[in-house]
Structures are given as C-alpha cells and as structure tokens.
Design a protein around this motif. Sequence first.
Motif, PDB file in Angstrom:
ATOM      1  N   TYR A 158      55.519 -13.093  39.820  1.00 50.33           N
ATOM      2  CA  TYR A 158      56.052 -11.774  39.445  1.00 50.33           C
ATOM      3  C   TYR A 158      57.539 -11.666  39.797  1.00 50.33           C
ATOM      4  O   TYR A 158      58.340 -11.098  39.059  1.00 50.33           O
ATOM      5  CB  TYR A 158      55.297 -10.657  40.164  1.00 50.33           C
ATOM      6  CG  TYR A 158      53.868 -10.481  39.706  1.00 50.33           C
ATOM      7  CD1 TYR A 158      53.598  -9.927  38.453  1.00 50.33           C
ATOM      8  CD2 TYR A 158      52.807 -10.843  40.522  1.00 50.33           C
ATOM      9  CE1 TYR A 158      52.281  -9.752  38.025  1.00 50.33           C
ATOM     10  CE2 TYR A 158      51.499 -10.681  40.100  1.00 50.33           C
ATOM     11  CZ  TYR A 158      51.237 -10.135  38.856  1.00 50.33           C
ATOM     12  OH  TYR A 158      49.949  -9.959  38.426  1.00 50.33           O
ATOM     13  N   THR A 159      57.876 -12.232  40.954  1.00 54.50           N
ATOM     14  CA  THR A 159      59.259 -12.141  41.420  1.00 54.50           C
ATOM     15  C   THR A 159      60.182 -12.982  40.528  1.00 54.50           C
ATOM     16  O   THR A 159      61.278 -12.541  40.150  1.00 54.50           O
ATOM     17  CB  THR A 159      59.342 -12.614  42.889  1.00 54.50           C
ATOM     18  OG1 THR A 159      58.420 -11.829  43.650  1.00 54.50           O
ATOM     19  CG2 THR A 159      60.730 -12.447  43.446  1.00 54.50           C
ATOM     20  N   ALA A 160      59.714 -14.171  40.176  1.00 53.29           N
ATOM     21  CA  ALA A 160      60.502 -15.012  39.268  1.00 53.29           C
ATOM     22  C   ALA A 160      60.660 -14.328  37.912  1.00 53.29           C
ATOM     23  O   ALA A 160      61.760 -14.281  37.344  1.00 53.29           O
ATOM     24  CB  ALA A 160      59.825 -16.371  39.116  1.00 53.29           C
ATOM     25  N   LEU A 161      59.556 -13.766  37.430  1.00 55.25           N
ATOM     26  CA  LEU A 161      59.615 -13.066  36.136  1.00 55.25           C
ATOM     27  C   LEU A 161      60.593 -11.902  36.193  1.00 55.25           C
ATOM     28  O   LEU A 161      61.321 -11.636  35.235  1.00 55.25           O
ATOM     29  CB  LEU A 161      58.226 -12.526  35.777  1.00 55.25           C
ATOM     30  CG  LEU A 161      57.372 -13.339  34.810  1.00 55.25           C
ATOM     31  CD1 LEU A 161      56.040 -12.616  34.603  1.00 55.25           C
ATOM     32  CD2 LEU A 161      58.079 -13.542  33.469  1.00 55.25           C
ATOM     33  N   HIS A 162      60.574 -11.213  37.326  1.00 60.24           N
ATOM     34  CA  HIS A 162      61.488 -10.071  37.470  1.00 60.24           C
ATOM     35  C   HIS A 162      62.932 -10.523  37.295  1.00 60.24           C
ATOM     36  O   HIS A 162      63.727  -9.875  36.613  1.00 60.24           O
ATOM     37  CB  HIS A 162      61.307  -9.411  38.842  1.00 60.24           C
ATOM     38  CG  HIS A 162      62.293  -8.316  39.097  1.00 60.24           C
ATOM     39  ND1 HIS A 162      63.489  -8.522  39.728  1.00 60.24           N
ATOM     40  CD2 HIS A 162      62.282  -7.004  38.755  1.00 60.24           C
ATOM     41  CE1 HIS A 162      64.171  -7.382  39.772  1.00 60.24           C
ATOM     42  NE2 HIS A 162      63.451  -6.448  39.206  1.00 60.24           N
ATOM     43  N   GLN A 163      63.275 -11.656  37.888  1.00 59.00           N
ATOM     44  CA  GLN A 163      64.663 -12.110  37.802  1.00 59.00           C
ATOM     45  C   GLN A 163      65.015 -12.613  36.404  1.00 59.00           C
ATOM     46  O   GLN A 163      66.161 -12.529  35.985  1.00 59.00           O
ATOM     47  CB  GLN A 163      64.922 -13.181  38.873  1.00 59.00           C
ATOM     48  CG  GLN A 163      64.816 -12.553  40.267  1.00 59.00           C
ATOM     49  CD  GLN A 163      65.193 -13.498  41.393  1.00 59.00           C
ATOM     50  OE1 GLN A 163      65.504 -14.668  41.169  1.00 59.00           O
ATOM     51  NE2 GLN A 163      65.148 -12.986  42.617  1.00 59.00           N
ATOM     52  N   ALA A 164      64.002 -13.109  35.706  1.00 60.08           N
ATOM     53  CA  ALA A 164      64.249 -13.543  34.323  1.00 60.08           C
ATOM     54  C   ALA A 164      64.348 -12.351  33.372  1.00 60.08           C
ATOM     55  O   ALA A 164      65.105 -12.360  32.409  1.00 60.08           O
ATOM     56  CB  ALA A 164      63.135 -14.489  33.864  1.00 60.08           C
ATOM     57  N   MET A 165      63.565 -11.316  33.688  1.00 57.61           N
ATOM     58  CA  MET A 165      63.411 -10.192  32.760  1.00 57.61           C
ATOM     59  C   MET A 165      64.306  -8.997  33.083  1.00 57.61           C
ATOM     60  O   MET A 165      64.351  -8.036  32.316  1.00 57.61           O
ATOM     61  CB  MET A 165      61.956  -9.686  32.804  1.00 57.61           C
ATOM     62  CG  MET A 165      60.922 -10.674  32.385  1.00 57.61           C
ATOM     63  SD  MET A 165      61.197 -11.243  30.706  1.00 57.61           S
ATOM     64  CE  MET A 165      61.137  -9.690  29.810  1.00 57.61           C
ATOM     65  N   ARG A 166      64.926  -9.030  34.253  1.00 56.91           N
ATOM     66  CA  ARG A 166      65.725  -7.909  34.754  1.00 56.91           C
ATOM     67  C   ARG A 166      66.328  -7.062  33.624  1.00 56.91           C
ATOM     68  O   ARG A 166      66.993  -7.562  32.725  1.00 56.91           O
ATOM     69  CB  ARG A 166      66.792  -8.560  35.654  1.00 56.91           C
ATOM     70  CG  ARG A 166      68.022  -7.864  35.917  1.00 56.91           C
ATOM     71  CD  ARG A 166      68.813  -8.693  36.926  1.00 56.91           C
ATOM     72  NE  ARG A 166      69.486  -9.850  36.329  1.00 56.91           N
ATOM     73  CZ  ARG A 166      70.458  -9.763  35.447  1.00 56.91           C
ATOM     74  NH1 ARG A 166      70.847  -8.590  35.020  1.00 56.91           N
ATOM     75  NH2 ARG A 166      71.027 -10.842  34.977  1.00 56.91           N
ATOM     76  N   ALA A 167      66.062  -5.769  33.676  1.00 55.83           N
ATOM     77  CA  ALA A 167      66.573  -4.854  32.653  1.00 55.83           C
ATOM     78  C   ALA A 167      66.978  -3.556  33.325  1.00 55.83           C
ATOM     79  O   ALA A 167      66.150  -2.885  33.927  1.00 55.83           O
ATOM     80  CB  ALA A 167      65.508  -4.584  31.591  1.00 55.83           C
ATOM     81  N   ALA A 198      61.783  -3.348  34.786  1.00 56.84           N
ATOM     82  CA  ALA A 198      62.199  -4.379  35.746  1.00 56.84           C
ATOM     83  C   ALA A 198      63.671  -4.233  36.142  1.00 56.84           C
ATOM     84  O   ALA A 198      64.484  -5.136  35.921  1.00 56.84           O
ATOM     85  CB  ALA A 198      61.944  -5.767  35.177  1.00 56.84           C
ATOM     86  N   PRO A 199      64.038  -3.129  36.745  1.00 59.17           N
ATOM     87  CA  PRO A 199      65.445  -2.955  37.124  1.00 59.17           C
ATOM     88  C   PRO A 199      65.818  -3.794  38.345  1.00 59.17           C
ATOM     89  O   PRO A 199      64.973  -4.077  39.191  1.00 59.17           O
ATOM     90  CB  PRO A 199      65.518  -1.468  37.483  1.00 59.17           C
ATOM     91  CG  PRO A 199      64.140  -1.134  37.953  1.00 59.17           C
ATOM     92  CD  PRO A 199      63.210  -1.982  37.128  1.00 59.17           C
ATOM     93  N   ALA A 200      67.066  -4.191  38.396  1.00 59.36           N
ATOM     94  CA  ALA A 200      67.580  -4.894  39.574  1.00 59.36           C
ATOM     95  C   ALA A 200      68.750  -4.080  40.116  1.00 59.36           C
ATOM     96  O   ALA A 200      69.664  -3.735  39.369  1.00 59.36           O
ATOM     97  CB  ALA A 200      68.050  -6.291  39.186  1.00 59.36           C
ATOM     98  N   THR A 201      68.671  -3.759  41.384  1.00 57.14           N
ATOM     99  CA  THR A 201      69.693  -2.889  41.970  1.00 57.14           C
ATOM    100  C   THR A 201      70.382  -3.583  43.136  1.00 57.14           C
ATOM    101  O   THR A 201      69.719  -4.256  43.944  1.00 57.14           O
ATOM    102  CB  THR A 201      69.045  -1.553  42.394  1.00 57.14           C
ATOM    103  OG1 THR A 201      68.757  -0.799  41.214  1.00 57.14           O
ATOM    104  CG2 THR A 201      69.957  -0.740  43.301  1.00 57.14           C
TER     105      THR A 201
END
Lengths: 448, 266
Positions: A158-167, A198-201
């Motif tokens: 999930y964490t890897a996907l988050h970094q790939a999908m970050r939106a 999947a936001p990245a802050t």
Amino acid sequence: MTAETRILAKPVQGGLDAWPALALERAVGANEPAWALEQRREAAEVAARLPFPDRRLELWRRTDFGTLALGELDPFVPGPQARNLDDLPAIVIARLAGEAANLGLLVQRNSDVVLEQTHPALAQQGVIVCSMERALREHAEKLQGRLGALIETDLDRYTALHQAMRAGGAFVWVPDGVQAGVPIRLIQWLDGAGVAGAPATVIVLGRGASATVLEECLSETADGPAFFSGGTEVFVGEDAKLVYGHLQDWGRNVIHYSNQRARIERGGELQWIQTFLGGRTTKTNSYFQLVGAGAKAYVHGFMFGDQRQHFDLHTLQKHLAEQTTSDLFIKCALKDRARSVYQGMIQVARGAQRTDAYQANRNLLLSDTARADSIPGLEILANDVRCTHGATVGTVDEEQMYYLMTRGLPRGDAQRLVVEGFFAPVLDRIPLESVREQLRGMIQAKIG
Amino acid sequence: MSQTADLVVQDLHVAVEGKQILKGLSLEVRKGEVHALMGPNGSGKSTLANTLMGHPRYEVTGGDILFKGESILGLESDARSRAGLFLAFQYPVAIPGVTVSNFLRTALNARLAPRVATTDGSMPARRGIAPKEFRALLREHMALLKMDESFALRYLNDGFSGGEKKRTEILQMAMLKPEIAIMDETDSGLDIDALRIVSEGVNALSGPDLGVLVITHYQRILDYIKPHFVHVMLDGRITLSGGPELALELESRGYDFVREGKESAR
C-alpha cells in the motif's frame, strides 16, 4: 460547478495493474520534475513485486481491510475547482465555522486540490501553503530530498502504491525564524463510494520557525467503500516549534491507511495530536525521529470507536541523539463491537544518552463486545536513559459512576461525563477552539 | 410520629458481600435538626451512609428507608439525590478530565425538570441554567468556602488535598441544596483550619430547610457543628441516643461504657 455536483467514481480499465502507468502519465502532463517521476517509477516497481500485506506481518496481524477490492475503486476521481468557499461540501463549510478568512487553507477533493488560500499575513512572511502539484512546479528544490525521504517505500505494498499513485496533497514551508501568523488547515474530502485518494503532504519548518498545522479528513458516509491512502512528512528544523494535528473524521465507509513521519532537529519541538473518530477501518503508522540533541516530541492522541469501527495505530519514538525527549499518550474508548490496536515502540540508539522517553496507552471499554489490544515495546541501546511505558485496558469505574450518580446525574449522564473526562486532556490540546468544540460535540454525540 | 420525619430508617438490615453489617438500625432525621452518629471503626457507620445513598454493593436484607414518607429502596442513587438526599463522602472520588465547574453545572441541570432527548437520542447540548447565572452562583458559593476561583477549572478531586476534597464536598452540598445531608467522616484527614472552614460551611447551610446527619468517629468535629441529637452505633445498631452531652461523655469515657451498658441502654 457547485458542491451539489454528483461525482461518480468508476473502476479503471485494466484494474490495479494499470494504475501506476496512468498516474505517471498524468504526472508527466503536470510537469513534475524528473526526480519526482523517477520516484514514482521506482515505487511502482516495488509495488509490483510486493504482495498485499497479510496477517503474517507483525504490523498487519490484527488489522486487515476485509473485502476491500482496491482495483475496483477509482484513484483518478477529479475534484471540481472551488471558486470560493461556497463551492465546498457543506460539511467542510460547517467545519471551518466561518473562520476561513483567518487561515492558510487548502482543500483537496478526491484527487485534486480544489482550493488554495494563502493568507496575506502568511504571504508577507514568505510562508508557502500550496498544492503538492504547484509545489513540484514552483518549489521543486525545496521538495527534493524531502518528499518521500521519510516514508519507507518498501514498508508494504500500500505504501509503495501510495508513492506511485500520489495525487494532490499539500506543501507547507515556513522560512527560518518565521512565526506563522495564522493557523494552517489542510482538509481532505472524498466524494462518496468508489473513490481512492492518495495525497502526499510535506511540511517544513525552518530554523527557529513556528507554526500550527491541522490536517483533517472529512467525508459523508456513503454506501460502499472508499479508500484513503495518506502520506505526511514533517520536518521540524533546529529550534523550530510545530503544533500539528491529524484529525480523522471520515464517513463510515472509508478505509484509511496512512503513514506519517516527523523528523525533529536539534532543539526542535513537535506537539502532535492524533485523533480517530470516523471511518470504517483506520490504520496509521506515526513515526517520530529525534535526530538532534534536545529535540522534543509530545504526542497525544485519542480514538473513539463504536459499531464495528476498527482503529489501528502504530507509533515509533525513535531517539537518535542525546538529551532528546518524547512523551506519548494515547487514549482509546470503544463502544459496541468496536476494536482498537495500539502498538507502540520506543527505540533509543546507542549514542542517545540522557534520553527521556514516555509512552502510555489507556483503553476504556464501554461494552462487553468491544476489544482493545495494546502492545507496547522498548528497544534501548543506550545506558543512561529514562524510559517508561504502560498500558491499561479497563471499564468505566463503578465508584466514579456511583459518586456522580449520588449528585443526581442519571447513569447515562454520569457515563458521558466520565468518558468526556477521559478524552479531555487530549481534546484540550487541539489548537483551534472551534475545531476542539466540534470534536467535543462529536464525542458527545457518539457517547449517545 | 414516623410520618412527620423527613428521613426514617426502620429496622434496617444490610449485608455486604454476604456479611451482615447493619442489624436492625432505626433512626429519624427531620429538617432543621442536626444529628451526630458516632461509633468506633467497623460499627457500620459508612455502610449506613452508602446504603442511604443507594450504593449498589450494599444489599438491604430487611427494614426500610423512607424519605418524605415514601420508601426509596427502589430508587437508584441519582433519583435519591434529586429527591433531596446528599452524601458528603469520606473518600471523594476523582473524576479526571471533568472540571469542578462542568460537573456542578451538569449536576444542577440534572435537577431541572424533565429533559427531552432529541430524535437521535442525544440530549440537547445547551439546557438548564444559563452559563452566566451558573458562574455567578458558583463564585458566590466558592467564596463562602474560601476557595480560589481557579478551583472551578481543576479536574474534580483529581490531585486534591484532603482539605480541598472535603471543601469540594461542601461546595457541592451548597450548590445542590439537599433537604437531608449525610456527612460521612467529613472531619477525617482535615487539619484544624480546614475543619473550621468546612464546619463553618455546614453551619452556614444549616437551618430549618436542612437536616444534617454527621457521621464521625471522633468528637472533634462536634466542637464546630453542634448537634441536637447524638447517637452511638455499635455492631450495626444504634445502642444509645441522647443530647449533645452524650458526645462529651463518649469523648471522656470512650465507647466501652456504651458497650458495657448496651443492654440497659436499649
């Protein structure tokens, strides 16, 4: 567009396997810098080779996402741009309680940041509050080496996907020596079922800077699952002071998985508040790295579950330098068939002498069918430290109930008061009064 | 006769975890009266106090408690309180996270006439006494007990000294305006100054509208709170009753003389 617009999520053709390439395509279109694109590619590769985590992994032993079929959700649901506050969902407007003019404010809806409001006071101070998309275009040099630096890509799929999908997501930058003049609020909103966000802050406080930042997760309960994958990286500079709150108040259909990391430099201080009230299943890993001498982290959190809510919080207090302090206190109350897992770890590195670390977890069970698991841990490699930890699970004290009832409080009122009192020390730390009062109201309503 | 007394305890038998503690205790207290109930440790004084207040751990195995002419045995503690009974605890219980002010406002509001839940089952957030009016009332009563205003924002009994706890008990009594107040070992753990302040508080509240039952091991508090009647309790019963002079006699001669004269006294 108005807040009433129906926003429909639909599964992506090709399912989960097709997600990262589509996300990358969008990132290229948005002119993300090469290093950020490369980060996405690498994360996608990691995601492709990792299986979804299951109960064989220690951090997933007590929590799973049930029947969630991630591939059937839509990670690209747009958010209609808001021309002003009136275009925001009613729950968001209510939450802001008429105080939006006195804030730095960013609102994300589904995959997109739909409102960025820089307060004149902040702009004058050189404080940046903007979308991650804009930050990657305009402030890329400030993000390089920070975005994705603290969250381990290979922690799980999930964490890897988050970094790939970050939106979407937000970037907050407070320059050296600046005391941000108004609070900054970052609001996440999901529209209904079928959405995956999947936001990245990234939040950065320079040397001697100070700020108050709240991240709030809000949505209306919808009929069908939605998934929120969060990633927040916080950098507290030397002698800087950050008050940060993460308040999870999702509708009951949302499955929430987030990773939060904070790195605190010499003399820096972090006041961290973490609350879980909403959502169906919530799993959060909050790690605090004290990397400079004299760094301090004060972590207070509460969870209050009812029905079949499931909360899982994993914290790590990582002392890497001498004379660092961490003080963590998590309170959890559970009704009905709700369930909580608290797993805490204090790590003290060999050189981190004269460390002072504290960890406490208190659980209050309000029904026979609720369940709380508390798993504290210590790993200490230094020899001159003070570390204490403790965990309790109990029910409402009958002597407290009797005492209150002898003052004329009916049983329900007495219990409400005891439970409110249980949360009060954490609630009192929530920095904005209007937010604090709303959370108090939510707790009261939940006590029923 | 018993119909006119406000609190009537009739041949009360009480067991705690199967052990019989009260063995036929009878007592009447009217408004305007101050009664002292004295007895050595283990005589059942606190059992009586908590049974009157409806503590769930105390099982009434015989007899009755009438308040204003009606049995209250079927009432839970909260209903007894709202009916006009009050117990000042020997060991007040800490309620962390709940301020004295919030607690007292909730307790006062619980006394106000019927509350209607909203359709979702929750109680309306704002009800009862207006905040401003409440604050004035609280300030006034705290001044009476020489309590600092900051006290109102402390968590109830949490980290309080013995004297602060007892003063807070009297503060509650003053705010809740009971008709019959039971004071369970209020003098225990108090230094002379605190004892004086607490006693002055009780005396200020005493009058034709309040009956007081002072439960105590020592005569000391009776130097400050003057009883009209003194009762001696031994082994679950009242074995001797008399006027204020009885307390002094107990002080000089100890409880043994009551034990010795038990049969003739009854």
